[in-house]
Design a protein around this motif. Structure first.
Motif, PDB file in Angstrom:
ATOM      1  N   TRP A   6      20.592   8.177 -23.755  1.00  0.00           N
ATOM      2  CA  TRP A   6      19.468   7.479 -23.752  1.00  0.00           C
ATOM      3  C   TRP A   6      18.726   8.238 -24.465  1.00  0.00           C
ATOM      4  O   TRP A   6      17.723   7.703 -25.530  1.00  0.00           O
ATOM      5  N   ARG A   7      18.435   9.681 -24.490  1.00  0.00           N
ATOM      6  CA  ARG A   7      17.415  10.453 -24.958  1.00  0.00           C
ATOM      7  C   ARG A   7      17.691  10.393 -26.677  1.00  0.00           C
ATOM      8  O   ARG A   7      16.695  10.408 -27.541  1.00  0.00           O
ATOM      9  N   ALA A   8      19.115  10.354 -27.027  1.00  0.00           N
ATOM     10  CA  ALA A   8      19.471  10.717 -28.216  1.00  0.00           C
ATOM     11  C   ALA A   8      18.994   9.163 -29.158  1.00  0.00           C
ATOM     12  O   ALA A   8      18.580   9.122 -30.268  1.00  0.00           O
ATOM     13  N   LEU A   9      19.234   8.146 -28.225  1.00  0.00           N
ATOM     14  CA  LEU A   9      18.735   6.781 -28.778  1.00  0.00           C
ATOM     15  C   LEU A   9      17.359   6.700 -29.139  1.00  0.00           C
ATOM     16  O   LEU A   9      16.855   6.060 -30.095  1.00  0.00           O
ATOM     17  N   VAL A  10      16.518   7.103 -28.045  1.00  0.00           N
ATOM     18  CA  VAL A  10      15.237   7.121 -28.083  1.00  0.00           C
ATOM     19  C   VAL A  10      14.868   7.837 -29.402  1.00  0.00           C
ATOM     20  O   VAL A  10      13.718   7.588 -30.273  1.00  0.00           O
ATOM     21  N   GLU A  11      15.156   9.239 -29.753  1.00  0.00           N
ATOM     22  CA  GLU A  11      15.022   9.884 -30.737  1.00  0.00           C
ATOM     23  C   GLU A  11      15.328   9.195 -32.208  1.00  0.00           C
ATOM     24  O   GLU A  11      14.569   9.422 -32.968  1.00  0.00           O
ATOM     25  N   MET A  12      16.386   8.545 -32.074  1.00  0.00           N
ATOM     26  CA  MET A  12      16.893   7.891 -33.152  1.00  0.00           C
ATOM     27  C   MET A  12      15.794   6.615 -33.514  1.00  0.00           C
ATOM     28  O   MET A  12      15.391   6.439 -35.013  1.00  0.00           O
ATOM     29  N   ILE A  13      15.242   6.293 -32.520  1.00  0.00           N
ATOM     30  CA  ILE A  13      14.132   4.857 -32.974  1.00  0.00           C
ATOM     31  C   ILE A  13      12.921   5.666 -33.510  1.00  0.00           C
ATOM     32  O   ILE A  13      12.294   5.080 -34.443  1.00  0.00           O
ATOM     33  N   ARG A  14      12.622   6.669 -32.801  1.00  0.00           N
ATOM     34  CA  ARG A  14      11.496   7.356 -33.174  1.00  0.00           C
ATOM     35  C   ARG A  14      11.163   7.924 -34.604  1.00  0.00           C
ATOM     36  O   ARG A  14      10.398   7.746 -35.280  1.00  0.00           O
ATOM     37  N   ILE A  15      12.403   8.278 -34.917  1.00  0.00           N
ATOM     38  CA  ILE A  15      12.672   9.029 -36.349  1.00  0.00           C
ATOM     39  C   ILE A  15      12.546   7.821 -37.191  1.00  0.00           C
ATOM     40  O   ILE A  15      12.046   7.964 -38.310  1.00  0.00           O
ATOM     41  N   SER A  16      13.215   6.691 -36.895  1.00  0.00           N
ATOM     42  CA  SER A  16      13.148   5.586 -37.805  1.00  0.00           C
ATOM     43  C   SER A  16      11.900   4.929 -37.924  1.00  0.00           C
ATOM     44  O   SER A  16      11.548   4.690 -39.221  1.00  0.00           O
ATOM     45  N   ARG A  17      11.368   4.795 -37.088  1.00  0.00           N
ATOM     46  CA  ARG A  17       9.656   4.332 -37.059  1.00  0.00           C
ATOM     47  C   ARG A  17       8.748   5.312 -38.023  1.00  0.00           C
ATOM     48  O   ARG A  17       7.979   4.873 -38.657  1.00  0.00           O
ATOM     49  N   GLU A  18       8.901   6.573 -37.665  1.00  0.00           N
ATOM     50  CA  GLU A  18       8.133   7.427 -38.289  1.00  0.00           C
ATOM     51  C   GLU A  18       8.555   7.333 -40.040  1.00  0.00           C
ATOM     52  O   GLU A  18       7.565   7.549 -40.642  1.00  0.00           O
ATOM     53  N   ARG A  19       9.683   7.433 -40.132  1.00  0.00           N
ATOM     54  CA  ARG A  19      10.008   7.311 -41.696  1.00  0.00           C
ATOM     55  C   ARG A  19       9.537   5.968 -42.290  1.00  0.00           C
ATOM     56  O   ARG A  19       9.041   5.922 -43.493  1.00  0.00           O
TER      57      ARG A  19
END
Length: 55
Positions: A6-19
């Motif tokens: 779950w944390r890895a998924l949340v981090e991937m989404i955060r990075i995608s939004r930031e980019r």
């Protein structure tokens, strides 16, 4: 295990939004601002159109 996934998924989404935000901020810049960064419109176009999973 589930928490880690779950944390890895949340981090991937955060990075995608930031980019995504960064790409659109670049697209909104004037020619003068781009020159300050040393970028061209063609480089911005490349960034906007490359697949999201690429770094």
């Amino acid at each position: 295990m589930v928490v880690r996934v779950w944390r890895a998924l949340v981090e991937m989404i955060r990075i995608s939004r930031e980019r995504s935000r960064a790409r659109y901020q670049l697209a909104a810049m004037t020619e003068r601002e781009l020159l300050d960064f040393g970028m061209t419109r063609s480089e911005i176009a490349y960034e906007l159109h490359k697949p999201r999973r690429r770094k």
